[in-house]
Every structure is written in structure tokens, then in C-alpha cells.
Design an enzyme around this catalytic site. Structure first.
Site, mmCIF file in Angstrom:
data_model
loop_
_atom_site.group_PDB
_atom_site.id
_atom_site.type_symbol
_atom_site.label_atom_id
_atom_site.label_comp_id
_atom_site.label_asym_id
_atom_site.label_seq_id
_atom_site.Cartn_x
_atom_site.Cartn_y
_atom_site.Cartn_z
ATOM 1 N N THR A 10 0.825 -1.205 0.000
ATOM 2 C CA THR A 10 0.000 0.000 0.000
ATOM 3 C C THR A 10 0.864 1.262 0.000
ATOM 4 O O THR A 10 1.709 1.436 0.868
ATOM 5 C CB THR A 10 -0.921 0.013 1.230
ATOM 6 O OG1 THR A 10 -1.596 -1.233 1.307
ATOM 7 C CG2 THR A 10 -1.928 1.144 1.153
ATOM 8 N N HIS A 37 3.103 -5.496 -4.263
ATOM 9 C CA HIS A 37 1.843 -6.224 -4.212
ATOM 10 C C HIS A 37 0.835 -5.552 -5.158
ATOM 11 O O HIS A 37 0.385 -4.439 -4.903
ATOM 12 C CB HIS A 37 1.261 -6.218 -2.801
ATOM 13 C CG HIS A 37 2.083 -6.966 -1.805
ATOM 14 N ND1 HIS A 37 1.941 -6.796 -0.450
ATOM 15 C CD2 HIS A 37 3.061 -7.892 -1.954
ATOM 16 C CE1 HIS A 37 2.794 -7.585 0.186
ATOM 17 N NE2 HIS A 37 3.486 -8.257 -0.710
ATOM 18 N N MET A 130 0.766 -2.921 4.093
ATOM 19 C CA MET A 130 0.073 -3.659 5.151
ATOM 20 C C MET A 130 0.682 -5.034 5.333
ATOM 21 O O MET A 130 1.292 -5.578 4.417
ATOM 22 C CB MET A 130 -1.407 -3.809 4.803
ATOM 23 C CG MET A 130 -2.205 -2.533 4.945
ATOM 24 S SD MET A 130 -3.975 -2.817 4.815
ATOM 25 C CE MET A 130 -4.153 -2.925 3.049
ATOM 26 N N ASP A 133 4.779 -9.040 5.196
ATOM 27 C CA ASP A 133 5.563 -9.671 4.128
ATOM 28 C C ASP A 133 6.957 -9.045 4.068
ATOM 29 O O ASP A 133 7.104 -7.827 4.115
ATOM 30 C CB ASP A 133 4.837 -9.491 2.790
ATOM 31 C CG ASP A 133 5.382 -10.386 1.694
ATOM 32 O OD1 ASP A 133 5.985 -11.428 2.012
ATOM 33 O OD2 ASP A 133 5.182 -10.047 0.515
#
Length: 193
Positions: A10, A37, A130, A133
Site C-alpha cells: 500500500t 503487491h 500492510m 511480508d
């Protein structure tokens, strides 16, 4: 420095642009490997944006292609991206395996594979996002003698991923977004900042 590896989620596209812009003078000597991501299709647009906006050779990685210093490779949306030494070459590997940390692509497999190939030459950066990872793999980067930078909380859109990396104790530096690319460039020049 053998390779720059970056994980983001994000808020990542804007953060990536700022980091790569500041680090650009050092990027010609190493490959840059990115896991952002994103779903399939969106990473092509991001690669094009980085290419046109920064004048970098950025693209989605293709399975089996050689990894070349000076180029920027992004994990394609929806696929895991790793690197592997095959004979005397380093090549990209893409896989459709199960999600890792609820993510595909996932930062952890990319960082781990970079450690296997580049060892202590890895500089790993965990940007805004978020979840957690990348946190498991940054300990492996540090154990191999590589260096880890996490984006600080104040400049992160979401401090999940960088906060989890910081919590491992493996980070060499926790920096505001504006300082990350500058530090990468300094390390690439051999400075011990």
C-alpha cells in the site's frame, strides 16, 4: 553491492518512484528486483511509469530471462518472482505457487532467493505496506551480511511491512522515504554510512 531488492505494498508505487529517483546514479551497476503487491496487469503499467518517468529500463520479469545490472525487474502481478543462478548466469524465475503471507507476489521468496544468489551483496528495502511480508526474509539478508533498510513510520502510508521488518532487529537503517535512495547510492559508492 550485488543487487537491490525492494518490497512494497500500500502506497508503494509513489514510494518506489521516489526511492529509485534518488538512487538512480547507483543503479547502473546492479540489478534492481522489485516485489510490489499488485494484481495482474497493473505491474505492467507501473513498470512503464518507472521507465518513462525516471528513464530506467524497467519491466515485468519474464521466466528464464537473464538478470542484468542496470535493469529494473518487477514481479508480475499474481506471480511469485525469484532469481536463480544457472551455470554462469543469474536468471528470473516466475511461479504460480500458493500465496506466501497471503500475497502473490510475495516479498519473502524474492529476498530469500537474492540472498542465495548475491549473499552479502544484497541491499533489501522494505517500503510502506500492510501486513508483515518481507519480515521473515530480512533476518536472512542480515545473517548473510547484507543490509536492510526499512521506511520509517512517519513517511509510510501504512507501517505494517516496514514496522514488522524493524521489529526483527535486522535493519541496518530506518529512514524517511526521502533518505532511502540517498543511502542506497552512498552504499553503492562504498561509503560506510
Amino acid at each position: 553491492m550485488g543487487a537491490l531488492v525492494i518490497g512494497a505494498s500500500t502506497g508503494g508505487p509513489q514510494a518506489l518512484h521516489e526511492v529509485l529517483k534518488a538512487a538512480k546514479p547507483a543503479l547502473g551497476a546492479v540489478p534492481t528486483l522489485i516485489c510490489q503487491h499488485m494484481p495482474a496487469g497493473f505491474t505492467t503499467v507501473l513498470a512503464d511509469h518507472l521507465s518513462t518517468g525516471l528513464g530506467l529500463r524497467a519491466r515485468e520479469a519474464k521466466d528464464g530471462e537473464p538478470i542484468v545490472a542496470g535493469d529494473v525487474y518487477l514481479a508480475p502481478g499474481g506471480r511469485h518472482f525469484t532469481v536463480q543462478r544457472v551455470g554462469g548466469r543469474i536468471v528470473a524465475r516466475l511461479a504460480d505457487g500458493p500465496p506466501v503471507n497471503f500475497c502473490r507476489p510475495s516479498v519473502d521468496p524474492l529476498f530469500r532467493s537474492a540472498v542465495e544468489v548475491y549473499g552479502a551483496g544484497v541491499v533489501a528495502v522494505v517500503l510502506t505496506g500492510m501486513g508483515s511480508d518481507g519480515a521473515a526474509a530480512v533476518t536472512e539478508v542480515a545473517s548473510a551480511g547484507g543490509r536492510v533498510i526499512a521506511q520509517d513510520e512517519a513517511t509510510s502510508a501504512v507501517w505494517g511491512m516496514p514496522g514488522a521488518a524493524v521489529a526483527t532487529g535486522a535493519c541496518s537503517a530506518v529512514l524517511p522515504l526521502s533518505g532511502i535512495g540517498i543511502r542506497i547510492a552512498a552504499w553503492a559508492r562504498g561509503e560506510r554510512t
